[in-house]
Design a protein around this motif. Structure first.
Motif, mmCIF file in Angstrom:
data_model
loop_
_atom_site.group_PDB
_atom_site.id
_atom_site.type_symbol
_atom_site.label_atom_id
_atom_site.label_comp_id
_atom_site.label_asym_id
_atom_site.label_seq_id
_atom_site.Cartn_x
_atom_site.Cartn_y
_atom_site.Cartn_z
ATOM 1 N N UNK A 247 -20.164 12.354 -23.602
ATOM 2 C CA UNK A 247 -19.634 12.921 -22.363
ATOM 3 C C UNK A 247 -19.569 14.445 -22.459
ATOM 4 N N UNK A 248 -19.137 14.950 -23.606
ATOM 5 C CA UNK A 248 -19.014 16.398 -23.793
ATOM 6 C C UNK A 248 -20.382 17.074 -23.705
ATOM 7 N N UNK A 249 -21.382 16.504 -24.382
ATOM 8 C CA UNK A 249 -22.724 17.100 -24.352
ATOM 9 C C UNK A 249 -23.291 17.061 -22.939
ATOM 10 N N UNK A 250 -23.081 15.943 -22.243
ATOM 11 C CA UNK A 250 -23.566 15.803 -20.866
ATOM 12 C C UNK A 250 -22.961 16.867 -19.960
ATOM 13 N N UNK A 251 -21.654 17.090 -20.083
ATOM 14 C CA UNK A 251 -21.002 18.114 -19.264
ATOM 15 C C UNK A 251 -21.441 19.511 -19.667
ATOM 16 N N UNK A 252 -21.634 19.733 -20.981
ATOM 17 C CA UNK A 252 -22.045 21.049 -21.454
ATOM 18 C C UNK A 252 -23.411 21.431 -20.904
ATOM 19 N N UNK A 253 -24.342 20.464 -20.842
ATOM 20 C CA UNK A 253 -25.682 20.744 -20.318
ATOM 21 C C UNK A 253 -25.650 21.137 -18.850
ATOM 22 N N UNK A 254 -24.684 20.597 -18.115
ATOM 23 C CA UNK A 254 -24.619 20.843 -16.680
ATOM 24 C C UNK A 254 -23.421 21.705 -16.289
ATOM 25 N N UNK A 255 -22.909 22.477 -17.251
ATOM 26 C CA UNK A 255 -21.743 23.312 -16.986
ATOM 27 C C UNK A 255 -22.144 24.500 -16.110
ATOM 28 N N UNK A 256 -21.527 24.654 -14.921
ATOM 29 C CA UNK A 256 -21.979 25.659 -13.946
ATOM 30 C C UNK A 256 -21.380 27.048 -14.158
ATOM 31 N N UNK A 257 -21.597 27.615 -15.332
ATOM 32 C CA UNK A 257 -21.056 28.941 -15.629
ATOM 33 C C UNK A 257 -21.780 29.501 -16.848
ATOM 34 N N UNK B 181 -12.660 6.466 -14.125
ATOM 35 C CA UNK B 181 -12.000 7.686 -14.569
ATOM 36 C C UNK B 181 -13.013 8.646 -15.195
ATOM 37 N N UNK B 182 -13.921 8.092 -16.009
ATOM 38 C CA UNK B 182 -14.955 8.929 -16.640
ATOM 39 C C UNK B 182 -15.853 9.569 -15.593
ATOM 40 N N UNK B 183 -16.236 8.816 -14.566
ATOM 41 C CA UNK B 183 -17.060 9.352 -13.490
ATOM 42 C C UNK B 183 -16.348 10.502 -12.783
ATOM 43 N N UNK B 184 -15.056 10.313 -12.508
ATOM 44 C CA UNK B 184 -14.292 11.350 -11.817
ATOM 45 C C UNK B 184 -14.158 12.599 -12.677
ATOM 46 N N UNK B 185 -13.910 12.406 -13.978
ATOM 47 C CA UNK B 185 -13.733 13.552 -14.872
ATOM 48 C C UNK B 185 -15.015 14.374 -15.000
ATOM 49 N N UNK B 186 -16.148 13.700 -15.159
ATOM 50 C CA UNK B 186 -17.414 14.412 -15.306
ATOM 51 C C UNK B 186 -17.764 15.173 -14.031
ATOM 52 N N UNK B 187 -17.384 14.631 -12.877
ATOM 53 C CA UNK B 187 -17.692 15.289 -11.602
ATOM 54 C C UNK B 187 -16.761 16.469 -11.323
ATOM 55 N N UNK B 188 -15.486 16.334 -11.714
ATOM 56 C CA UNK B 188 -14.483 17.321 -11.325
ATOM 57 C C UNK B 188 -14.171 18.315 -12.434
ATOM 58 N N UNK B 189 -14.120 17.847 -13.684
ATOM 59 C CA UNK B 189 -13.625 18.665 -14.787
ATOM 60 C C UNK B 189 -14.372 19.983 -14.985
ATOM 61 N N UNK B 190 -15.727 20.018 -14.953
ATOM 62 C CA UNK B 190 -16.409 21.301 -15.163
ATOM 63 C C UNK B 190 -15.995 22.376 -14.170
#
Length: 219
Positions: free
Chosen positions: A15-25, A81-90
């Motif tokens: 999950x962390x790597x997936x979010x890091x690749x698509x982190x909008x900053x 919950x995981x879907x919501x976190x990946x969509x919102x957290x970044x």
């Protein structure tokens, strides 16, 4: 509730790597895309498929697999919950960072969806351009930067209209601490020097770069 801690740890890593690749900053496009450009890896295929997006999605699905395998109960609930976190957290992380620790141009928020431009011919050779660009400085310090324009998507028969504004630059902007301001740019551009005929148009969602010395953010 937790059946296998190793699977849970693996799920968190994916999950962390997936979010890091698509982190909008710090740019408008994902961080993984910037890394791919720097390393010379292709980002898209000829069919328009985005390697970074596909890779992130695959890693996220693998993370979901390990998450489900790691739990005894509440599988569906935790997947949601995981879907919501990946969509919102970044986005929330970016917002929190800009409002707390960010300095200089990294504390600047550009509301691209609220920006707009109008181009019209004043006479046969003079283009009159007006842009409205909303910015907000989340830091307590005064921030200065220059604006440069670029074309994100350009079809074969299109002319880079926004890039014409760079001919009349530079555009220096100063934002006081916690200031929100709509920057208005009005310029007349001589198309005869550029060997270009009449142009006109209007639109929203202007792509630009904010530049402070060697620091650049593409927004």
């Amino acid at each position: 509730m937790i059946k296998n801690k190793k699977y849970l740890i693996l799920a968190i890593i994916f999950f962390f790597i997936s979010m890091a690749l698509n982190f909008p900053f710090p740019h408008e496009y994902p961080a993984g895309q910037e890394l791919s450009v720097a390393l010379g890896f292709p980002i898209t295929t000829m069919d328009g498929l985005n390697y970074i997006g596909i890779t992130g999605l695959i890693l996220f699905i693998i993370g979901l697999f390990f998450l489900v395998k790691s739990l005894e109960i509440y599988h569906k609930r935790m997947v949601l919950i995981a879907l919501a976190l990946v969509a919102i957290l970044p986005l929330e992380m970016v917002n929190a960072y800009q409002k707390t620790f960010a300095t200089g141009i990294y504390a600047i928020e550009y509301e691209r969806g609220e920006s707009n431009y109008t181009f019209e011919m004043k006479d046969d050779t003079t283009l009159y351009a007006v842009c409205h660009l909303p910015f907000e400085n989340h830091s307590n310090e005064t921030v200065q930067f220059n604006i440069e324009f670029y074309e994100k998507y350009l079809f074969e028969d299109d002319y880079p209209m926004l890039s014409l504004l760079n001919e009349a630059g530079p555009y220096k902007v100063t934002l006081q601490g916690k200031e929100r301001k709509v920057v208005t740019i009005e310029r007349e551009i001589n198309l005869a020097k550029l060997r270009r005929g009449g142009l006109s148009g209007q639109g929203w969602g202007i792509n630009l770069m904010i530049v402070d010395g060697e620091k650049v953010r593409k927004l």
